[in-house]
Design a protein around this motif. Structure first.
Motif, PDB file in Angstrom:
ATOM      1  N   SER A  92      58.178  64.416  -8.783  1.00 19.00           N
ATOM      2  CA  SER A  92      57.516  63.336  -9.495  1.00 19.00           C
ATOM      3  C   SER A  92      58.411  62.877 -10.642  1.00 19.00           C
ATOM      4  CB  SER A  92      56.172  63.838 -10.046  1.00 19.00           C
ATOM      5  OG  SER A  92      55.561  62.848 -10.816  1.00 19.00           O
ATOM      6  N   HIS A  93      58.561  61.574 -10.790  1.00 17.46           N
ATOM      7  CA  HIS A  93      59.314  61.075 -11.946  1.00 17.46           C
ATOM      8  C   HIS A  93      58.826  59.685 -12.341  1.00 17.46           C
ATOM      9  CE1 HIS A  93      61.718  59.439  -8.613  1.00 17.46           C
ATOM     10  NE2 HIS A  93      62.087  58.506  -9.441  1.00 17.46           N
ATOM     11  N   LEU A  94      59.066  59.379 -13.615  1.00 23.09           N
ATOM     12  CA  LEU A  94      58.598  58.150 -14.238  1.00 23.09           C
ATOM     13  C   LEU A  94      59.802  57.411 -14.793  1.00 23.09           C
ATOM     14  CD1 LEU A  94      56.055  56.580 -15.470  1.00 23.09           C
ATOM     15  CD2 LEU A  94      56.454  57.967 -17.487  1.00 23.09           C
ATOM     16  N   GLN A  95      59.814  56.086 -14.641  1.00 19.16           N
ATOM     17  CA  GLN A  95      60.896  55.291 -15.215  1.00 19.16           C
ATOM     18  C   GLN A  95      60.413  53.871 -15.476  1.00 19.16           C
ATOM     19  OE1 GLN A  95      63.707  55.717 -12.012  1.00 19.16           O
ATOM     20  NE2 GLN A  95      63.235  53.716 -11.168  1.00 19.16           N
ATOM     21  N   ALA A  96      61.070  53.210 -16.401  1.00 20.42           N
ATOM     22  CA  ALA A  96      60.775  51.802 -16.686  1.00 20.42           C
ATOM     23  C   ALA A  96      61.643  50.941 -15.780  1.00 20.42           C
ATOM     24  CB  ALA A  96      61.072  51.491 -18.144  1.00 20.42           C
ATOM     25  N   GLU A  97      61.030  49.909 -15.221  1.00 18.82           N
ATOM     26  CA  GLU A  97      61.757  48.929 -14.400  1.00 18.82           C
ATOM     27  C   GLU A  97      61.401  47.543 -14.922  1.00 18.82           C
ATOM     28  OE1 GLU A  97      61.198  49.254 -10.198  1.00 18.82           O
ATOM     29  OE2 GLU A  97      62.306  51.121 -10.082  1.00 18.82           O
ATOM     30  N   GLY A  98      62.181  47.079 -15.877  1.00 20.03           N
ATOM     31  CA  GLY A  98      61.896  45.785 -16.481  1.00 20.03           C
ATOM     32  C   GLY A  98      60.587  45.828 -17.247  1.00 20.03           C
ATOM     33  N   SER A  99      59.649  44.969 -16.868  1.00 19.99           N
ATOM     34  CA  SER A  99      58.380  44.890 -17.597  1.00 19.99           C
ATOM     35  C   SER A  99      57.299  45.783 -16.997  1.00 19.99           C
ATOM     36  CB  SER A  99      57.901  43.436 -17.630  1.00 19.99           C
ATOM     37  OG  SER A  99      57.655  42.997 -16.303  1.00 19.99           O
ATOM     38  N   VAL A 100      57.652  46.645 -16.042  1.00 17.50           N
ATOM     39  CA  VAL A 100      56.668  47.547 -15.437  1.00 17.50           C
ATOM     40  C   VAL A 100      57.163  48.987 -15.514  1.00 17.50           C
ATOM     41  CG1 VAL A 100      55.767  45.814 -13.831  1.00 17.50           C
ATOM     42  CG2 VAL A 100      57.577  47.337 -13.099  1.00 17.50           C
ATOM     43  N   ARG A 102      57.232  52.592 -13.463  1.00 16.66           N
ATOM     44  CA  ARG A 102      57.201  53.067 -12.080  1.00 16.66           C
ATOM     45  C   ARG A 102      57.085  54.587 -12.097  1.00 16.66           C
ATOM     46  NH1 ARG A 102      61.113  52.007  -7.031  1.00 16.66           N
ATOM     47  NH2 ARG A 102      60.735  53.992  -5.967  1.00 16.66           N
ATOM     48  N   LYS A 103      56.140  55.106 -11.320  1.00 17.27           N
ATOM     49  CA  LYS A 103      55.997  56.549 -11.184  1.00 17.27           C
ATOM     50  C   LYS A 103      55.982  56.892  -9.704  1.00 17.27           C
ATOM     51  CE  LYS A 103      53.584  60.636 -12.715  1.00 17.27           C
ATOM     52  NZ  LYS A 103      52.545  61.194 -13.575  1.00 17.27           N
ATOM     53  N   ASP A 104      56.918  57.742  -9.295  1.00 12.21           N
ATOM     54  CA  ASP A 104      56.982  58.231  -7.922  1.00 12.21           C
ATOM     55  C   ASP A 104      56.337  59.605  -7.869  1.00 12.21           C
ATOM     56  OD1 ASP A 104      59.193  56.303  -8.367  1.00 12.21           O
ATOM     57  OD2 ASP A 104      59.649  56.715  -6.273  1.00 12.21           O
ATOM     58  N   VAL A 105      55.446  59.801  -6.905  1.00 10.20           N
ATOM     59  CA  VAL A 105      54.778  61.082  -6.732  1.00 10.20           C
ATOM     60  C   VAL A 105      54.808  61.426  -5.246  1.00 10.20           C
ATOM     61  CG1 VAL A 105      52.670  62.410  -7.103  1.00 10.20           C
ATOM     62  CG2 VAL A 105      53.216  60.522  -8.631  1.00 10.20           C
ATOM     63  N   VAL A 106      55.305  62.614  -4.924  1.00 14.54           N
ATOM     64  CA  VAL A 106      55.319  63.070  -3.536  1.00 14.54           C
ATOM     65  C   VAL A 106      54.146  64.018  -3.345  1.00 14.54           C
ATOM     66  CG1 VAL A 106      56.608  64.352  -1.783  1.00 14.54           C
ATOM     67  CG2 VAL A 106      57.810  62.783  -3.323  1.00 14.54           C
ATOM     68  N   TYR A 107      53.396  63.786  -2.275  1.00 15.43           N
ATOM     69  CA  TYR A 107      52.256  64.624  -1.927  1.00 15.43           C
ATOM     70  C   TYR A 107      52.545  65.385  -0.646  1.00 15.43           C
ATOM     71  CZ  TYR A 107      49.072  62.444  -5.272  1.00 15.43           C
ATOM     72  OH  TYR A 107      48.446  62.026  -6.421  1.00 15.43           O
ATOM     73  N   ARG A 108      52.259  66.666  -0.646  1.00 16.22           N
ATOM     74  CA  ARG A 108      52.339  67.493   0.558  1.00 16.22           C
ATOM     75  C   ARG A 108      51.012  67.374   1.286  1.00 16.22           C
ATOM     76  NH1 ARG A 108      55.467  71.986   0.501  1.00 16.22           N
ATOM     77  NH2 ARG A 108      57.042  70.403   0.211  1.00 16.22           N
ATOM     78  N   ILE A 109      51.065  67.268   2.610  1.00  8.67           N
ATOM     79  CA  ILE A 109      49.870  67.139   3.440  1.00  8.67           C
ATOM     80  C   ILE A 109      49.572  68.501   4.066  1.00  8.67           C
ATOM     81  CG2 ILE A 109      48.873  65.991   5.444  1.00  8.67           C
ATOM     82  CD1 ILE A 109      51.071  63.786   4.952  1.00  8.67           C
ATOM     83  N   ALA A 110      48.320  68.932   3.964  1.00  5.29           N
ATOM     84  CA  ALA A 110      47.907  70.217   4.537  1.00  5.29           C
ATOM     85  C   ALA A 110      46.468  70.078   5.038  1.00  5.29           C
ATOM     86  CB  ALA A 110      47.989  71.321   3.488  1.00  5.29           C
ATOM     87  N   ASP A 118      53.847  78.187  -2.629  1.00  5.51           N
ATOM     88  CA  ASP A 118      54.272  78.512  -3.995  1.00  5.51           C
ATOM     89  C   ASP A 118      54.891  77.299  -4.695  1.00  5.51           C
ATOM     90  OD1 ASP A 118      53.400  81.090  -3.797  1.00  5.51           O
ATOM     91  OD2 ASP A 118      55.349  81.897  -3.207  1.00  5.51           O
ATOM     92  N   ASP A 119      55.458  76.368  -3.928  1.00  6.92           N
ATOM     93  CA  ASP A 119      56.105  75.191  -4.527  1.00  6.92           C
ATOM     94  C   ASP A 119      55.104  74.114  -4.921  1.00  6.92           C
ATOM     95  OD1 ASP A 119      58.560  76.370  -4.135  1.00  6.92           O
ATOM     96  OD2 ASP A 119      58.897  75.355  -2.220  1.00  6.92           O
ATOM     97  N   GLU A 120      53.858  74.300  -4.586  1.00  5.18           N
ATOM     98  CA  GLU A 120      52.843  73.305  -4.863  1.00  5.18           C
ATOM     99  C   GLU A 120      52.029  73.694  -6.067  1.00  5.18           C
ATOM    100  OE1 GLU A 120      50.876  73.433  -1.174  1.00  5.18           O
ATOM    101  OE2 GLU A 120      52.390  72.265  -0.144  1.00  5.18           O
ATOM    102  N   ALA A 121      51.589  72.716  -6.832  1.00  6.68           N
ATOM    103  CA  ALA A 121      50.811  72.995  -8.037  1.00  6.68           C
ATOM    104  C   ALA A 121      49.803  71.893  -8.259  1.00  6.68           C
ATOM    105  CB  ALA A 121      51.744  73.110  -9.244  1.00  6.68           C
ATOM    106  N   MET A 122      48.860  72.171  -9.121  1.00  5.85           N
ATOM    107  CA  MET A 122      47.866  71.162  -9.474  1.00  5.85           C
ATOM    108  C   MET A 122      48.515  70.129 -10.385  1.00  5.85           C
ATOM    109  SD  MET A 122      45.102  72.381  -8.074  1.00  5.85           S
ATOM    110  CE  MET A 122      43.641  71.876  -8.902  1.00  5.85           C
ATOM    111  N   GLY A 123      48.142  68.902 -10.215  1.00  8.18           N
ATOM    112  CA  GLY A 123      48.642  67.832 -11.087  1.00  8.18           C
ATOM    113  C   GLY A 123      49.973  67.305 -10.623  1.00  8.18           C
ATOM    114  N   GLY A 124      50.366  66.146 -11.175  1.00  4.74           N
ATOM    115  CA  GLY A 124      51.594  65.508 -10.727  1.00  4.74           C
ATOM    116  C   GLY A 124      52.462  65.215 -11.788  1.00  4.74           C
TER     117      GLY A 124
END
Length: 124
Positions: A92-100, A102-110, A118-124
């Motif tokens: 997960s990471h956050l960055q500014a792109e001009g006037s907006v 952007r937050k990328d979040v990867v979700y594991r499907i189960a 063990d690599d999974e945790a609550m929250g993003g």
């Protein structure tokens, strides 16, 4: 899977006027008057959500991310049984792109009843 998640989030976030779509169908530039959420597969058991929010309010974007996590907390209803989507904080990471923002979040499907890795945790 991505289409089902897009429909589910579109309905769950309707009161916030969020534009939720598959990444390939998203507008070239994020709208300046509302949030944009794109969804795309990022691995065999993973989906990438990209949240775009006009302005520079990082707290609001984090709260929206938390709201999505809570909306998915009871699982994503599917015909073959519910699925659990677990955010992976390391991707997960956050960055500014001009006037907006952007937050990328990867979700594991189960499967809904499966235990988290063990690599999974609550929250993003």
């Amino acid at each position: 899977m991505a289409s089902a998640l897009a429909d589910y989030l579109r309905n769950g976030l309707a009161r916030y006027r969020a534009l939720v779509c598959i990444a390939g169908e998203a507008p070239e530039a994020p709208p300046q008057d509302r949030m944009l959420i794109t969804i795309a597969p990022s691995g065999p058991r993973e989906l990438r959500l990209v949240l775009f929010l006009p302005g520079q309010d990082t707290l609001r974007l984090d709260l929206i991310d938390l709201g999505i996590y809570r909306l998915l907390g009871s699982g994503l209803p599917m015909d073959g049984g519910g699925l659990r989507l677990i955010p992976i904080p390391a991707f997960s990471h956050l960055q500014a792109e001009g006037s907006v923002l952007r937050k990328d979040v990867v979700y594991r499907i189960a499967p809904l009843g499966a235990f988290a890795d063990d690599d999974e945790a609550m929250g993003g």
